[in-house]
Design a protein around this motif. Structure first.
Motif, PDB file in Angstrom:
ATOM      1  N   PHE A 136       0.819  -1.208   0.000  1.00  0.00           N
ATOM      2  CA  PHE A 136       0.000   0.000   0.000  1.00  0.00           C
ATOM      3  C   PHE A 136       0.856   1.262   0.000  1.00  0.00           C
ATOM      4  CE2 PHE A 136      -2.167  -3.307   2.462  1.00  0.00           C
ATOM      5  CZ  PHE A 136      -3.325  -3.461   1.710  1.00  0.00           C
ATOM      6  N   PRO A 139      -1.924   7.166   2.431  1.00  0.00           N
ATOM      7  CA  PRO A 139      -3.162   7.787   1.945  1.00  0.00           C
ATOM      8  C   PRO A 139      -2.944   9.210   1.452  1.00  0.00           C
ATOM      9  CG  PRO A 139      -3.122   7.741   4.343  1.00  0.00           C
ATOM     10  CD  PRO A 139      -1.942   6.927   3.886  1.00  0.00           C
ATOM     11  N   HIS A 143      -8.775  11.939  -0.089  1.00  0.00           N
ATOM     12  CA  HIS A 143      -9.192  10.811  -0.929  1.00  0.00           C
ATOM     13  C   HIS A 143     -10.143   9.921  -0.130  1.00  0.00           C
ATOM     14  CE1 HIS A 143      -8.889   7.938  -4.213  1.00  0.00           C
ATOM     15  NE2 HIS A 143      -8.745   6.979  -3.318  1.00  0.00           N
ATOM     16  N   PHE A 145     -12.312   6.777   1.331  1.00  0.00           N
ATOM     17  CA  PHE A 145     -12.096   5.346   1.499  1.00  0.00           C
ATOM     18  C   PHE A 145     -13.335   4.622   0.986  1.00  0.00           C
ATOM     19  CE2 PHE A 145      -9.767   7.041   5.384  1.00  0.00           C
ATOM     20  CZ  PHE A 145      -8.558   7.135   4.712  1.00  0.00           C
ATOM     21  N   ARG A 146     -13.160   3.765  -0.002  1.00  0.00           N
ATOM     22  CA  ARG A 146     -14.305   3.131  -0.648  1.00  0.00           C
ATOM     23  C   ARG A 146     -14.405   1.638  -0.357  1.00  0.00           C
ATOM     24  NH1 ARG A 146     -16.437   6.819  -3.990  1.00  0.00           N
ATOM     25  NH2 ARG A 146     -15.116   8.507  -4.775  1.00  0.00           N
ATOM     26  N   SER A 193      -9.065  -3.704   1.769  1.00  0.00           N
ATOM     27  CA  SER A 193      -9.193  -3.655   0.316  1.00  0.00           C
ATOM     28  C   SER A 193      -7.876  -3.230  -0.327  1.00  0.00           C
ATOM     29  CB  SER A 193     -10.306  -2.684  -0.086  1.00  0.00           C
ATOM     30  OG  SER A 193     -11.558  -3.145   0.389  1.00  0.00           O
ATOM     31  N   ASP A 195      -7.070  -0.818  -2.103  1.00  0.00           N
ATOM     32  CA  ASP A 195      -6.747   0.608  -2.040  1.00  0.00           C
ATOM     33  C   ASP A 195      -6.294   1.039  -0.648  1.00  0.00           C
ATOM     34  OD1 ASP A 195      -9.120   0.523  -0.617  1.00  0.00           O
ATOM     35  OD2 ASP A 195      -9.999   2.279  -1.610  1.00  0.00           O
ATOM     36  N   SER A 197      -8.177   0.686   2.133  1.00  0.00           N
ATOM     37  CA  SER A 197      -9.316   0.914   3.023  1.00  0.00           C
ATOM     38  C   SER A 197      -9.490  -0.275   3.965  1.00  0.00           C
ATOM     39  CB  SER A 197     -10.599   1.101   2.214  1.00  0.00           C
ATOM     40  OG  SER A 197     -10.505   2.215   1.360  1.00  0.00           O
ATOM     41  N   HIS A 227      -7.865   4.004   6.934  1.00  0.00           N
ATOM     42  CA  HIS A 227      -6.791   3.545   6.052  1.00  0.00           C
ATOM     43  C   HIS A 227      -5.851   2.629   6.824  1.00  0.00           C
ATOM     44  CE1 HIS A 227      -3.371   3.649   3.223  1.00  0.00           C
ATOM     45  NE2 HIS A 227      -4.300   3.911   2.316  1.00  0.00           N
TER      46      HIS A 227
END
Length: 256
Positions: A136, A139, A143, A145-146, A193, A195, A197, A227
């Motif tokens: 990763f 962050p 942005h 977090f989805r 995830s 990304d 998250s 994150h």
């Protein structure tokens, strides 16, 4: 007779077997004790083993419930006894229940292992920060977090987090949840995830403070998406499903 699966210290899992090792945070190798006869045979006895060849590297502390309070199981003996420390820092309760104060904050007692309940290992993941940096980026401010929640898809990256009833190394059967701290809040990790998250459930007792920090109900529990770089003290909680069977088998035995 003592509980045969009790252990504490630092371990590395290699080819599905755990071995006691020494490991310094951030090091690229684990090291076996000199003359360790149980060392896996493919590796020279006088050389350290790269952590990249280890499935896991973790430290173990054992906790349980004793008379309704959490205790650290500091050691066990061959006769089935255990040296435990009050883990709730409640000196009054400890004194009333026969614990002896050994320094300013720590109270210890020698008890029968059969008096413990909810026996579990806290396995601190010593390679977590290494794994995090490899998977990763940090962050970006603003942005959103989805991810962090399964939503029909696996929310696992590189084998983390783990959950459920698992048969792990050495034939151990445990109920696993992955946990960490977020800004001092003790949390259970629901998923991670790609990304970065992370879905968190709050597992502490101060619900008002959690709500003030943005935790909101999800599946009936206070939850928040953060994150992965917001996490600290990442570890797995392993409720030992074999301990209770062992305890019950010894319950009416006159032999400890």
């Amino acid at each position: 007779m003592s509980y045969p699966l009790y252990r504490r210290g630092t371990f590395a899992v290699i080819d599905g077997v755990s071995y006691p090792v020494s490991y310094a945070n951030g090091d690229n190798y684990v090291r076996f004790a000199d003359g360790d006869e149980n060392r896996p045979t493919p590796y020279p006895r006088d050389s350290p083993v790269p952590v990249d060849l280890c499935e896991r590297v973790f430290s173990v502390q054992v906790y349980a419930s004793y008379r309704g309070h959490s205790v650290l199981v500091d050691g066990v003996d061959e006769l089935g006894g255990a040296r435990v420390m009050d883990a709730e820092w409640d000196g009054e309760w400890a004194t009333i229940n026969g614990f002896v104060q050994e320094n300013r904050y720590e109270y210890y007692k020698h008890i029968d292992l059969r008096d413990l309940r909810d026996y579990y290992e806290k396995q601190s993941d010593l390679l977590f920060t290494r794994w995090r940096a490899a998977h990763f980026a940090r962050p970006i401010d603003g942005h959103p977090f989805r991810g962090g929640w399964a939503n029909g898809e696996s929310a696992v990256v590189g084998g983390r987090p783990r959950s459920g009833i698992l048969e792990i190394e050495d034939g151990r059967v445990t109920e696993v949840t992955t946990r960490a701290e977020y800004r001092g809040f003790p949390c259970e990790i629901a998923g991670i995830s790609p990304d970065g998250s992370v879905g968190l459930y709050y597992v502490g007792v101060d619900q008002e403070r959690a709500e003030a920090d943005g935790f909101r109900p999800r599946d009936g529990r206070p939850a928040k998406t953060v994150h992965v770089y917001d996490l600290a003290r990442y570890h797995e909680h392993h409720l030992d499903l074999q301990f209770e069977r062992w305890r019950q088998s010894r319950e009416f035995s006159t032999e400890r």
